[in-house]
Design a protein around this motif. Structure first.
Motif, PDB file in Angstrom:
ATOM      1  N   VAL A 145       0.858  -1.183   0.000  1.00 23.18           N
ATOM      2  CA  VAL A 145       0.000   0.000   0.000  1.00 23.18           C
ATOM      3  C   VAL A 145       0.893   1.232   0.000  1.00 23.18           C
ATOM      4  O   VAL A 145       1.690   1.431   0.921  1.00 23.18           O
ATOM      5  N   ASP A 146       0.789   2.044  -1.040  1.00 25.87           N
ATOM      6  CA  ASP A 146       1.515   3.316  -1.088  1.00 25.87           C
ATOM      7  C   ASP A 146       0.560   4.422  -0.661  1.00 25.87           C
ATOM      8  O   ASP A 146      -0.455   4.665  -1.335  1.00 25.87           O
ATOM      9  N   LYS A 241       8.816  -0.917   6.144  1.00 22.50           N
ATOM     10  CA  LYS A 241       8.201   0.049   5.236  1.00 22.50           C
ATOM     11  C   LYS A 241       9.261   0.614   4.317  1.00 22.50           C
ATOM     12  O   LYS A 241      10.469   0.379   4.506  1.00 22.50           O
ATOM     13  N   VAL A 242       8.852   1.385   3.337  1.00 24.15           N
ATOM     14  CA  VAL A 242       9.782   2.027   2.406  1.00 24.15           C
ATOM     15  C   VAL A 242       9.430   3.505   2.310  1.00 24.15           C
ATOM     16  O   VAL A 242       8.266   3.859   2.101  1.00 24.15           O
ATOM     17  N   LEU A 243      10.433   4.366   2.466  1.00 27.48           N
ATOM     18  CA  LEU A 243      10.266   5.805   2.249  1.00 27.48           C
ATOM     19  C   LEU A 243      10.734   6.096   0.832  1.00 27.48           C
ATOM     20  O   LEU A 243      11.905   5.862   0.485  1.00 27.48           O
ATOM     21  N   GLY A 244       9.825   6.578  -0.014  1.00 26.28           N
ATOM     22  CA  GLY A 244      10.149   6.820  -1.409  1.00 26.28           C
ATOM     23  C   GLY A 244      10.201   8.299  -1.734  1.00 26.28           C
ATOM     24  O   GLY A 244       9.414   9.097  -1.211  1.00 26.28           O
ATOM     25  N   ALA A 245      11.122   8.666  -2.600  1.00 27.12           N
ATOM     26  CA  ALA A 245      11.234  10.059  -3.060  1.00 27.12           C
ATOM     27  C   ALA A 245      11.852  10.048  -4.448  1.00 27.12           C
ATOM     28  O   ALA A 245      12.665   9.183  -4.778  1.00 27.12           O
ATOM     29  N   GLN A 246      11.466  11.032  -5.255  1.00 30.80           N
ATOM     30  CA  GLN A 246      12.023  11.124  -6.598  1.00 30.80           C
ATOM     31  C   GLN A 246      11.917  12.551  -7.104  1.00 30.80           C
ATOM     32  O   GLN A 246      11.113  13.353  -6.610  1.00 30.80           O
ATOM     33  N   GLY A 247      12.736  12.858  -8.084  1.00 28.92           N
ATOM     34  CA  GLY A 247      12.683  14.150  -8.745  1.00 28.92           C
ATOM     35  C   GLY A 247      12.957  13.993 -10.227  1.00 28.92           C
ATOM     36  O   GLY A 247      13.571  13.008 -10.656  1.00 28.92           O
ATOM     37  N   GLY A 255       8.541  14.461  -5.760  1.00 28.69           N
ATOM     38  CA  GLY A 255       7.460  13.866  -4.988  1.00 28.69           C
ATOM     39  C   GLY A 255       7.986  12.891  -3.965  1.00 28.69           C
ATOM     40  O   GLY A 255       9.152  12.481  -3.999  1.00 28.69           O
ATOM     41  N   TRP A 256       7.124  12.515  -3.015  1.00 31.16           N
ATOM     42  CA  TRP A 256       7.507  11.523  -2.013  1.00 31.16           C
ATOM     43  C   TRP A 256       6.258  10.781  -1.525  1.00 31.16           C
ATOM     44  O   TRP A 256       5.128  11.216  -1.720  1.00 31.16           O
ATOM     45  N   TRP A 257       6.492   9.632  -0.908  1.00 28.88           N
ATOM     46  CA  TRP A 257       5.404   8.763  -0.479  1.00 28.88           C
ATOM     47  C   TRP A 257       5.972   7.736   0.503  1.00 28.88           C
ATOM     48  O   TRP A 257       7.181   7.597   0.672  1.00 28.88           O
ATOM     49  N   LEU A 258       5.073   7.003   1.148  1.00 29.76           N
ATOM     50  CA  LEU A 258       5.453   5.876   1.980  1.00 29.76           C
ATOM     51  C   LEU A 258       4.791   4.620   1.446  1.00 29.76           C
ATOM     52  O   LEU A 258       3.613   4.642   1.060  1.00 29.76           O
ATOM     53  N   SER A 259       5.556   3.527   1.405  1.00 26.55           N
ATOM     54  CA  SER A 259       5.042   2.224   0.994  1.00 26.55           C
ATOM     55  C   SER A 259       4.966   1.330   2.231  1.00 26.55           C
ATOM     56  O   SER A 259       5.965   1.143   2.930  1.00 26.55           O
ATOM     57  N   HIS A 260       3.798   0.781   2.474  1.00 26.86           N
ATOM     58  CA  HIS A 260       3.545  -0.057   3.641  1.00 26.86           C
ATOM     59  C   HIS A 260       3.348  -1.500   3.178  1.00 26.86           C
ATOM     60  O   HIS A 260       2.723  -1.750   2.140  1.00 26.86           O
ATOM     61  N   VAL A 261       3.865  -2.446   3.960  1.00 29.18           N
ATOM     62  CA  VAL A 261       3.877  -3.850   3.559  1.00 29.18           C
ATOM     63  C   VAL A 261       2.994  -4.643   4.517  1.00 29.18           C
ATOM     64  O   VAL A 261       3.379  -4.873   5.671  1.00 29.18           O
TER      65      VAL A 261
END
Length: 608
Positions: A145-146, A241-247, A255-261
């Motif tokens: 789940v992101d 969990k995963v902390l995601g970020a990109q440009g 942008g950024w988001w969190l991915s939950h497992v």
């Protein structure tokens, strides 16, 4: 209050387009968040309230960009993974707890699923707390789940982004170049927050460019007046969990988001339709602020100070003598470890190491300690975690080190087991190893030897580390043990149902390592009250159960241009733990060595 009407898919979007339905909003502190019902309640605006500055860029013309508030991954028994997003889906929206409650129904129908997704955004004193639940049935299981996804963030001109990678990373101008980072927690993400700050006022002088990207620099102009945005998971139990970020996906945006497992109940996955019932076990928060990384770190510290890994308290409150109760023994930091002013790092046989220890001690004249590599009869990087038998003179050398007031802590590995050792075979090490989806080990090939990543949720692996550490401390007189990789290693999902923990997701990896350290320290202190333990790299989850962290970021990491190692972790946790490093060499030119040592001191590290 109803802030949306339930319609089906395309019909709703058509009606909203004609009516021009206004976005719904929720505000707290310095931030107002707007979600667009015509876009599946994607975040359409993040407005910094006092300055009335908009932080979300308009959608780029001619570019497909999914800004959905959430993404779901579904996995079936055949191993096929499919994604469902909120884009184009209808939702009911109502007021709840002073904020918003959005409910999407019949989600994933095209994939044979019938899911209800409920997301809430609740204002608190100065931030907004987000939660998500997914319930219903699907062909397979809920795999990931992101949420929440904050995409389309715009650069203001002079922009910085802080990431919690080990000691910390600073990304300059994150909207102006292409990059992407997925940080697994509890490592390499040492903490659970990200922060951005920016201004249209470019600070002088401008930074030089290398290959079209900003070069690293050692200085930082004042940015305490910048606008800031903060995103954090308030998870005090250490869930994977995963902390995601990109440009750079769209020029001028990041942008950024969190991915939950989610946790799985069984493995392998059963075929057919499965019940889905997932609720995010912690809150994710967003906030606006004024300042830079200092203010973001202060905000995170206010939450982190209340978590179990901060239970030892600031250093000024630490006990001077070993407490009687078990918790006190596990968290006690011996006085000698706190007083170290310099760390050495020595290799090979005692006849080489002892004169070096004596020379350093005499010349420096300050409290010092050392970790010791290659003291074994076997070749280096072999037989982990067992490092005995040692050199015949090792025990006497450890004793002499104590005599000259230089404690020497031997090196071993706290996360892997050599698969060609007799102990692996006789003690059935395979049963305690982390298992991949096929039931095999996660291998680590070191110079042709295959090591297995071990599952700290198993009693057998925790007992193995206690055994190897106990022999070094009691039979060889070592003042403690260096457990390499235990903190630095990235968690791997474990799919072994025999281990008794939740499959794939959950917090069994971090909780298992915490239990390993607790049992090791609490029991070993009954033998040696001042035994000390540390690991390589740095992570909040283990702050109270390690005497310190060996940090090697400053000199071993090679971030790309426009990014640099930054003391984000010390800005939060300097009062709560000890860290030392980095990794200077005798071949280093003197002026560079002085700079390295100075940086360590400024960043709060005991120098190495």
């Amino acid at each position: 209050m109803r802030c949306g009407v339930r319609w089906s898919g395309v019909a709703l979007l058509a009606v909203l387009a004609r009516l021009g339905a206004a976005p719904v909003t929720v505000s707290a502190g310095e931030l107002t968040v707007s979600l667009d019902p015509a876009d599946g309640y994607a975040i359409s605006s993040l407005r910094h309230r006092a300055s009335e500055t908009e932080l979300v860029a308009p959608r780029p013309a001619g570019v497909k960009q999914d800004r959905a508030l959430w993404l779901l991954q579904l996995r079936d028994a055949a191993g096929q993974t499919r994604t469902v997003s909120a884009t184009g889906l209808a939702a009911d929206c109502s007021a709840a707890d002073g904020g918003l409650k959005m409910v999407w129904r019949e989600v994933g129908a095209a994939l044979g699923a019938d899911l209800t997704v409920t997301a809430t955004a609740t204002p608190r004193t100065d931030d907004i707390a987000w939660r998500i639940e997914v319930a219903g049935q699907a062909e397979g299981v809920l795999w990931q789940v992101d949420f929440p996804r904050l995409l389309g963030l715009r650069g203001l001109g002079d922009d910085q982004l802080a990431l919690p990678e080990y000691l910390g990373r600073l990304v300059r101008q994150p909207a102006d170049h292409t990059w992407r980072r997925l940080l697994v927690y509890p490592q390499p993400a040492s903490m659970q927050f990200m922060a951005w700050w920016g201004s249209q006022d470019n600070r002088e002088p401008e930074l030089a460019h290398v290959d079209g990207r900003l070069a690293e620099t050692g200085w930082m102009p004042y940015r305490g007046d910048h606008l800031g945005l903060y995103l954090a998971a308030e998870d005090g139990r250490g869930y994977y969990k995963v902390l995601g970020a990109q440009g750079g996906e769209v020029k001028g945006q990041f942008g950024w988001w969190l991915s939950h497992v989610p946790e799985l109940a069984t493995w392998p996955l059963p075929a057919g339709r499965q019940a889905v019932a997932y609720a995010l076990p912690y809150e994710v928060v967003t906030a606006g602020f004024y300042g830079d990384w200092h203010e973001a770190a202060e905000r995170y510290e206010r939450w982190a100070a209340k978590q179990v890994w901060s239970a030892r308290g600031p250093v000024g409150t630490w006990a001077d003598e070993l407490p009687d109760e078990a918790d006190g023994r596990a968290r006690f930091v011996p006085r000698w470890f706190r007083d170290i002013a310099f760390w050495g790092k020595f290799y090979f046989e005692p006849a080489k190491v002892l004169p070096e220890l004596a020379a350093y001690r005499q010349w420096l004249g300050v409290p010092m300690a050392s970790h010791w590599y290659r003291y074994t009869i076997a070749q280096f990087d072999d037989n982990y975690p067992e490092q005995l038998p040692a050199d015949p003179y090792f025990r006497e050398a450890v004793r002499m080190g104590r005599t000259m007031s230089v404690p020497t802590l031997p090196y071993t590995n706290g996360s892997i087991w050599d698969t060609d050792t007799q102990s692996w075979l006789r003690e059935e090490g395979l049963a305690a190893a982390l298992k991949d989806e096929a039931g095999g080990i996660y291998p680590w090939d070191i110079h042709g030897d295959i090591f297995a990543w071990m599952c700290p949720a198993t009693a057998a692996w925790r007992a193995k580390i206690r055994e190897t550490s106990h022999k070094l401390i009691t039979e060889h007189g070592c003042p403690g043990v260096y457990l390499d990789v235990l903190v630095a290693g990235t968690p791997r999902p474990c799919y072994d149902p025999a281990h008794g923990h939740a499959i794939r997701g959950g917090n069994h990896y971090g909780a298992g390592n915490r239990r390993l350290l607790y049992e090791l320290r609490e029991r070993e202190r009954l033998t040696d009250p001042e035994a000390a333990f540390f690991s390589e790299e740095i992570g909040e989850l283990y702050n109270d159960l390690l005497d310190g962290h060996l940090t090697l970021d400053q000199l071993r990491s090679t971030p790309p241009p426009g990014e640099q190692v930054w003391p984000l972790f010390p800005a939060v946790y300097h009062p709560y733990t000890i860290y030392f490093g980095s990794d200077s060499s005798l071949e280093t030119p003197l002026d560079q060595l002085a700079w390295e040592m100075g940086q360590m001191l400024i960043w709060g590290s005991q120098p190495l």
